[in-house]
Design an enzyme around this catalytic site. Structure first.
Site, PDB file in Angstrom:
ATOM      1  N   MET A  61       0.795  -1.229   0.000  1.00  0.00           N
ATOM      2  CA  MET A  61       0.000   0.000   0.000  1.00  0.00           C
ATOM      3  C   MET A  61       0.834   1.289   0.000  1.00  0.00           C
ATOM      4  SD  MET A  61      -3.190  -0.323  -0.194  1.00  0.00           S
ATOM      5  CE  MET A  61      -3.386   1.407   0.148  1.00  0.00           C
ATOM      6  N   PRO A  62       1.944   1.349  -0.692  1.00  0.00           N
ATOM      7  CA  PRO A  62       2.723   2.586  -0.654  1.00  0.00           C
ATOM      8  C   PRO A  62       1.932   3.787  -1.206  1.00  0.00           C
ATOM      9  CG  PRO A  62       4.006   0.808  -1.587  1.00  0.00           C
ATOM     10  CD  PRO A  62       2.616   0.312  -1.438  1.00  0.00           C
ATOM     11  N   ILE A  63       1.948   4.882  -0.452  1.00  0.00           N
ATOM     12  CA  ILE A  63       1.330   6.130  -0.918  1.00  0.00           C
ATOM     13  C   ILE A  63       2.452   7.129  -1.120  1.00  0.00           C
ATOM     14  CG2 ILE A  63      -0.182   8.044  -0.270  1.00  0.00           C
ATOM     15  CD1 ILE A  63      -1.157   5.144   1.500  1.00  0.00           C
ATOM     16  N   THR A 112      -0.217   4.121  -4.913  1.00  0.00           N
ATOM     17  CA  THR A 112      -0.939   5.365  -5.218  1.00  0.00           C
ATOM     18  C   THR A 112       0.063   6.513  -5.273  1.00  0.00           C
ATOM     19  OG1 THR A 112      -2.911   4.569  -4.046  1.00  0.00           O
ATOM     20  CG2 THR A 112      -2.739   6.947  -4.414  1.00  0.00           C
ATOM     21  N   ASP A 143       4.943   6.893   2.039  1.00  0.00           N
ATOM     22  CA  ASP A 143       4.443   6.221   3.246  1.00  0.00           C
ATOM     23  C   ASP A 143       4.218   4.759   2.877  1.00  0.00           C
ATOM     24  OD1 ASP A 143       3.465   9.244   3.614  1.00  0.00           O
ATOM     25  OD2 ASP A 143       3.434   8.287   5.603  1.00  0.00           O
TER      26      ASP A 143
END
Lengths: 61, 61, 61, 61, 61, 61
Positions: free
Chosen positions: A1-3, A40, E7
């Site tokens: 889930m890297p943002i 994302t 993140d």
């Protein structure tokens, strides 16, 4: 889930941004072993009077 | 003192943003037991060529 | 595709954070008319020496 | 290597922003004992309908 | 001068993070035609109770 | 209503952070003509393996 948030100087074309998100997604997926579907990316354009290094605005360099 | 940053696709009306900050402030105040006065929200509009999922720009989906 | 970042003072329980993300997601989905599936929330805990208002650290108030 | 992001209400002049980055860079350099060369500052303008306190948009205050 | 904030869920090794910043820097440098020297990357680890999709904490999935 | 986020390498004392938020708040208040009461600052510590320049982690420099 890297943002991912990328602030970059304005002036790049949509084509460059298309390549940017494709390559950055690949780089992240390969290195931290996550699916590309989970990445994302938010891009933000910065005018040169909104970025400063060593106390000097980019537009004044 | 929650500080909230919400990046969302451009195109929403001021009326929708008015409702958004009211409801999000209520949601935060109720769940983490803080005064609404202490909640700060920053909204940022994203054009569809500045958001990517799975390496594909929103404008290319 | 709203991406939300919430910086809040440390000390809240996982249960409070569970309620926080549920309620904030609902608030966003209702107000800007997007699917809950598209809402991403990042939480960040702040120790009281990492938040300042009017030049004063929270731990010094 | 401090990286600073400052969101502020739109309307300030480039001259004010010039002074802002100079003074903030000095303040950081002096207090955490780092070279000014290592300080990066990003400024972002906020329209009054993109900032809310206590659930109320700035433009509605 | 791209400034990147990533993140990602905690648990990745320093070795993975080393590869991540190298590959992401290359990806950015190639696509938007800037020197690698100008790319700054901040990584932030997220525990699974600090990331939510569709109103559900990662730790509850 | 300036909202400031400062990511800095870990290792600074609370005393340095106290001076940092005082001086940065003054710098902002003077330069963009706003009340100190309206300035909010978030500090975030970065370990050296969470900051990279030119594709190299700080801990590897």
């Amino acid at each position: 889930m890297p943002i991912v948030q990328i602030d970059l100087l304005e002036g790049r074309t949509v084509e460059q941004k298309r390549e940017l998100v494709t390559k950055v997604t690949e780089a992240i997926s390969e290195s931290v072993n996550c699916s590309k579907d989970n990445v994302t990316i938010i891009l933000r354009d910065m005018p040169t009077h909104h970025l400063a290094k060593a106390g000097v605005l980019k537009c004044d360099e």
